[in-house]
Design a protein around this motif. Structure first.
Motif, PDB file in Angstrom:
ATOM      1  N   SER A 160      23.081   4.032 -38.738  1.00 59.88           N
ATOM      2  CA  SER A 160      22.839   4.191 -37.307  1.00 59.88           C
ATOM      3  C   SER A 160      23.069   2.831 -36.643  1.00 59.88           C
ATOM      4  CB  SER A 160      21.426   4.727 -37.080  1.00 59.88           C
ATOM      5  OG  SER A 160      21.169   4.938 -35.711  1.00 59.88           O
ATOM      6  N   GLY A 161      22.149   2.360 -35.834  1.00 59.00           N
ATOM      7  CA  GLY A 161      22.304   1.046 -35.202  1.00 59.00           C
ATOM      8  C   GLY A 161      21.124   0.749 -34.307  1.00 59.00           C
ATOM      9  N   VAL A 162      20.931  -0.519 -33.985  1.00 56.50           N
ATOM     10  CA  VAL A 162      19.755  -0.921 -33.204  1.00 56.50           C
ATOM     11  C   VAL A 162      19.836  -0.492 -31.748  1.00 56.50           C
ATOM     12  CG1 VAL A 162      19.172  -2.874 -34.703  1.00 56.50           C
ATOM     13  CG2 VAL A 162      20.717  -3.228 -32.749  1.00 56.50           C
ATOM     14  N   TRP A 163      21.005  -0.074 -31.273  1.00 58.20           N
ATOM     15  CA  TRP A 163      21.094   0.387 -29.886  1.00 58.20           C
ATOM     16  C   TRP A 163      20.249   1.629 -29.647  1.00 58.20           C
ATOM     17  CZ3 TRP A 163      27.149  -0.175 -29.322  1.00 58.20           C
ATOM     18  CH2 TRP A 163      27.463  -1.529 -29.154  1.00 58.20           C
ATOM     19  N   VAL A 164      19.841   2.342 -30.698  1.00 55.64           N
ATOM     20  CA  VAL A 164      18.971   3.509 -30.505  1.00 55.64           C
ATOM     21  C   VAL A 164      17.607   3.104 -29.968  1.00 55.64           C
ATOM     22  CG1 VAL A 164      20.112   4.822 -32.335  1.00 55.64           C
ATOM     23  CG2 VAL A 164      18.031   3.529 -32.866  1.00 55.64           C
ATOM     24  N   LEU A 165      17.253   1.817 -30.083  1.00 54.20           N
ATOM     25  CA  LEU A 165      15.951   1.342 -29.624  1.00 54.20           C
ATOM     26  C   LEU A 165      15.925   1.071 -28.136  1.00 54.20           C
ATOM     27  CD1 LEU A 165      15.346  -1.172 -32.545  1.00 54.20           C
ATOM     28  CD2 LEU A 165      14.204   1.036 -32.244  1.00 54.20           C
ATOM     29  N   GLY A 166      17.090   0.945 -27.508  1.00 51.41           N
ATOM     30  CA  GLY A 166      17.144   0.574 -26.107  1.00 51.41           C
ATOM     31  C   GLY A 166      16.699  -0.852 -25.885  1.00 51.41           C
ATOM     32  N   ALA A 167      16.483  -1.203 -24.633  1.00 54.02           N
ATOM     33  CA  ALA A 167      16.012  -2.552 -24.301  1.00 54.02           C
ATOM     34  C   ALA A 167      14.591  -2.728 -24.824  1.00 54.02           C
ATOM     35  CB  ALA A 167      16.064  -2.775 -22.797  1.00 54.02           C
ATOM     36  N   THR A 168      14.337  -3.833 -25.505  1.00 53.26           N
ATOM     37  CA  THR A 168      13.025  -4.018 -26.144  1.00 53.26           C
ATOM     38  C   THR A 168      12.051  -4.818 -25.300  1.00 53.26           C
ATOM     39  OG1 THR A 168      13.762  -6.014 -27.290  1.00 53.26           O
ATOM     40  CG2 THR A 168      14.064  -3.897 -28.434  1.00 53.26           C
ATOM     41  N   GLY A 169      12.533  -5.465 -24.252  1.00 53.67           N
ATOM     42  CA  GLY A 169      11.635  -6.284 -23.450  1.00 53.67           C
ATOM     43  C   GLY A 169      11.166  -7.504 -24.224  1.00 53.67           C
ATOM     44  N   ALA A 170       9.950  -7.953 -23.919  1.00 60.28           N
ATOM     45  CA  ALA A 170       9.437  -9.177 -24.536  1.00 60.28           C
ATOM     46  C   ALA A 170       9.049  -8.959 -25.989  1.00 60.28           C
ATOM     47  CB  ALA A 170       8.228  -9.686 -23.748  1.00 60.28           C
ATOM     48  N   ALA A 171       8.756  -7.719 -26.356  1.00 60.02           N
ATOM     49  CA  ALA A 171       8.328  -7.423 -27.724  1.00 60.02           C
ATOM     50  C   ALA A 171       9.506  -7.452 -28.683  1.00 60.02           C
ATOM     51  CB  ALA A 171       7.647  -6.062 -27.779  1.00 60.02           C
ATOM     52  N   THR A 172       9.189  -7.640 -29.971  1.00 65.19           N
ATOM     53  CA  THR A 172      10.196  -7.529 -31.028  1.00 65.19           C
ATOM     54  C   THR A 172       9.989  -6.192 -31.733  1.00 65.19           C
ATOM     55  OG1 THR A 172      10.361  -9.916 -31.358  1.00 65.19           O
ATOM     56  CG2 THR A 172      11.071  -8.511 -33.181  1.00 65.19           C
ATOM     57  N   ALA A 173      11.020  -5.361 -31.747  1.00 67.45           N
ATOM     58  CA  ALA A 173      10.906  -4.011 -32.286  1.00 67.45           C
ATOM     59  C   ALA A 173      11.106  -4.007 -33.790  1.00 67.45           C
ATOM     60  CB  ALA A 173      11.940  -3.103 -31.626  1.00 67.45           C
ATOM     61  N   ASP A 174      10.196  -3.335 -34.501  1.00 68.41           N
ATOM     62  CA  ASP A 174      10.400  -3.108 -35.922  1.00 68.41           C
ATOM     63  C   ASP A 174      10.737  -1.630 -36.140  1.00 68.41           C
ATOM     64  OD1 ASP A 174       8.008  -1.690 -35.775  1.00 68.41           O
ATOM     65  OD2 ASP A 174       6.844  -3.182 -36.864  1.00 68.41           O
ATOM     66  N   GLU A 175      10.726  -1.183 -37.385  1.00 72.43           N
ATOM     67  CA  GLU A 175      11.157   0.169 -37.694  1.00 72.43           C
ATOM     68  C   GLU A 175      10.197   1.243 -37.193  1.00 72.43           C
ATOM     69  OE1 GLU A 175      13.238  -2.544 -40.578  1.00 72.43           O
ATOM     70  OE2 GLU A 175      11.248  -2.421 -39.660  1.00 72.43           O
ATOM     71  N   THR A 176       8.991   0.851 -36.778  1.00 73.41           N
ATOM     72  CA  THR A 176       8.042   1.820 -36.243  1.00 73.41           C
ATOM     73  C   THR A 176       8.184   2.023 -34.742  1.00 73.41           C
ATOM     74  OG1 THR A 176       6.291   0.185 -35.807  1.00 73.41           O
ATOM     75  CG2 THR A 176       6.391   1.141 -38.032  1.00 73.41           C
ATOM     76  N   ALA A 177       9.007   1.224 -34.088  1.00 74.24           N
ATOM     77  CA  ALA A 177       9.166   1.324 -32.637  1.00 74.24           C
ATOM     78  C   ALA A 177       9.814   2.657 -32.264  1.00 74.24           C
ATOM     79  CB  ALA A 177      10.018   0.163 -32.123  1.00 74.24           C
ATOM     80  N   ALA A 178       9.425   3.189 -31.121  1.00 73.20           N
ATOM     81  CA  ALA A 178      10.014   4.429 -30.629  1.00 73.20           C
ATOM     82  C   ALA A 178      11.468   4.193 -30.219  1.00 73.20           C
ATOM     83  CB  ALA A 178       9.211   4.946 -29.434  1.00 73.20           C
ATOM     84  N   THR A 179      12.286   5.213 -30.376  1.00 75.44           N
ATOM     85  CA  THR A 179      13.674   5.107 -29.947  1.00 75.44           C
ATOM     86  C   THR A 179      13.787   5.394 -28.452  1.00 75.44           C
ATOM     87  OG1 THR A 179      14.097   7.414 -30.575  1.00 75.44           O
ATOM     88  CG2 THR A 179      14.611   5.707 -32.202  1.00 75.44           C
ATOM     89  N   ASP A 180      14.749   4.741 -27.824  1.00 78.47           N
ATOM     90  CA  ASP A 180      15.052   4.937 -26.404  1.00 78.47           C
ATOM     91  C   ASP A 180      16.534   4.643 -26.224  1.00 78.47           C
ATOM     92  OD1 ASP A 180      14.880   5.313 -23.675  1.00 78.47           O
ATOM     93  OD2 ASP A 180      14.089   3.302 -23.266  1.00 78.47           O
ATOM     94  N   PRO A 181      17.397   5.506 -26.766  1.00 75.21           N
ATOM     95  CA  PRO A 181      18.814   5.155 -26.889  1.00 75.21           C
ATOM     96  C   PRO A 181      19.540   5.041 -25.557  1.00 75.21           C
ATOM     97  CG  PRO A 181      18.482   7.476 -27.366  1.00 75.21           C
ATOM     98  CD  PRO A 181      17.112   6.862 -27.240  1.00 75.21           C
ATOM     99  N   ILE A 182      20.482   4.118 -25.521  1.00 74.89           N
ATOM    100  CA  ILE A 182      21.396   4.040 -24.390  1.00 74.89           C
ATOM    101  C   ILE A 182      22.458   5.126 -24.567  1.00 74.89           C
ATOM    102  CG2 ILE A 182      20.937   1.610 -23.944  1.00 74.89           C
ATOM    103  CD1 ILE A 182      23.460   0.915 -25.495  1.00 74.89           C
ATOM    104  N   PRO A 183      23.201   5.466 -23.520  1.00 77.81           N
ATOM    105  CA  PRO A 183      24.103   6.620 -23.583  1.00 77.81           C
ATOM    106  C   PRO A 183      25.123   6.607 -24.714  1.00 77.81           C
ATOM    107  CG  PRO A 183      23.763   6.004 -21.301  1.00 77.81           C
ATOM    108  CD  PRO A 183      23.064   4.950 -22.125  1.00 77.81           C
ATOM    109  N   ILE A 184      25.639   5.447 -25.086  1.00 73.89           N
ATOM    110  CA  ILE A 184      26.692   5.403 -26.098  1.00 73.89           C
ATOM    111  C   ILE A 184      26.193   5.901 -27.458  1.00 73.89           C
ATOM    112  CG2 ILE A 184      26.310   3.024 -26.892  1.00 73.89           C
ATOM    113  CD1 ILE A 184      29.381   2.676 -26.821  1.00 73.89           C
ATOM    114  N   VAL A 185      24.881   5.864 -27.682  1.00 74.29           N
ATOM    115  CA  VAL A 185      24.307   6.343 -28.952  1.00 74.29           C
ATOM    116  C   VAL A 185      23.238   7.403 -28.694  1.00 74.29           C
ATOM    117  CG1 VAL A 185      24.820   4.253 -30.276  1.00 74.29           C
ATOM    118  CG2 VAL A 185      22.664   4.407 -28.980  1.00 74.29           C
ATOM    119  N   ALA A 186      23.406   8.171 -27.634  1.00 71.01           N
ATOM    120  CA  ALA A 186      22.368   9.121 -27.208  1.00 71.01           C
ATOM    121  C   ALA A 186      21.997  10.117 -28.295  1.00 71.01           C
ATOM    122  CB  ALA A 186      22.831   9.863 -25.962  1.00 71.01           C
TER     123      ALA A 186
END
Length: 297
Positions: free
Chosen positions: A104-130
């Motif tokens: 897959s790829g990290v773009w499924v996480l969307g913008a992470t903001g100030a936090a650092t996303a690990d594998e437990t973070a919720a997905t929020d994909p951008i359109p290219i990987v919707a």
């Protein structure tokens, strides 16, 4: 193990196939019709024929002698077709405990903001990987049916003069200045292709069913630094400049431009802690400034 690899001739796939071989595994390549005959050898590797749009050909390729399967082929872009391909590839693996690794790829996480996303973070994909999160869930669900299924989410891959960083070099050369899409503060998670290949080998051999792994060795590399290094590789002396998203979209396509403007910080610590992954290759900025990209400029 005998490992069937989809996408073994690609940028990441070729590195994964090499490292699987170096680790003592036997790689079998799955190629599209017209690339080779069923029994033809490619660099000493067996080739089998299959197409992501032909589920029957995929199922037929996963014979009992295949111990693990790594899906590195580019998606078709059609959600139903990509889901059917996963179902076809995993059908012969059900109840066997054999490994299936989906890319897959990290773009499924969307913008992470100030936090650092690990594998437990919720997905929020951008359109290219919707559609990717749904495919990820489909893959991981096969763990309940006896498939040792895992998902690898690479960051921005660099090394060997390829990947998206090569585009930064090309853009700097074309426009006479390094380009940063959208915003000067954008950061990209990054990984060298050789380190990523090593992670795939470890996931194939060690990962438990139902696990997700971030292929990230640098959580948040400032794109301004990457662009400046790309300019040096291109022989361009100008300082990096921000490329408005609308202008980038006109040249690169809206979905891809949006992806390049995505600000992320992503952790790959789980693979280090649980699989013993130890990235060794040069960091992305060094690689662009004085490594494989300068050699190809």
């Amino acid at each position: 193990m005998r490992v069937l690899v989809l996408g073994a001739s690609g940028y990441v796939g070729s590195a994964v196939a090499e490292q699987l071989t170096d680790a003592g595994h036997q790689v079998v390549e799955l190629v599209r019709p017209g690339r080779s005959g069923q029994a033809e050898q490619a660099g000493g590797r067996e080739r089998r024929i299959g197409d992501l749009t032909d589920p029957g050909s995929l199922t037929a390729s996963v014979t009992p002698d295949i111990d693990a399967l790594v899906h590195l082929a580019s998606p078709t872009g059609d959600a139903a077709t990509d889901a059917a391909a996963v179902d076809a590839l995993t059908a012969p693996l059900r109840g066997t405990g054999r490994a299936f690794v989906y890319t897959s790829g990290v773009w499924v996480l969307g913008a992470t903001g100030a936090a650092t996303a690990d594998e437990t973070a919720a997905t929020d994909p951008i359109p290219i990987v919707a559609n990717r999160p749904d495919i990820e869930r489909r893959v991981l669900a096969t763990g309940a049916d006896g498939v040792r299924a895992s998902v690898v989410r690479p960051g921005i891959v660099h090394g060997r003069g390829g990947g998206i960083p090569a585009l930064l070099v090309e853009l700097a050369r074309k426009h006479g200045a390094p380009r940063i899409v959208g915003d000067e503060g954008v950061r990209w998670p990054a990984v060298h292709v050789d380190d990523l290949a090593d992670l795939f080998v470890k996931v194939v051999g060690q990962a438990l069913a139902g696990t997700v792994w971030h292929g990230v060795s640098e959580p948040a590399v400032p794109v301004r630094e990457l662009a400046a290094a790309a300019g040096q590789a291109a022989g361009v002396q100008a300082e990096p400049e921000v490329w408005p998203l609308a202008e980038a979209a006109a040249e690169l396509g809206a979905s891809f431009a949006e992806a390049l403007a995505l600000d992320q910080s992503v952790s790959g610590d789980a693979a280090r802690e649980q699989l013993g992954w130890r990235p060794q290759a040069p960091d992305a900025v060094t690689d662009l400034r004085s490594g494989s990209y300068r050699a190809r400029s």
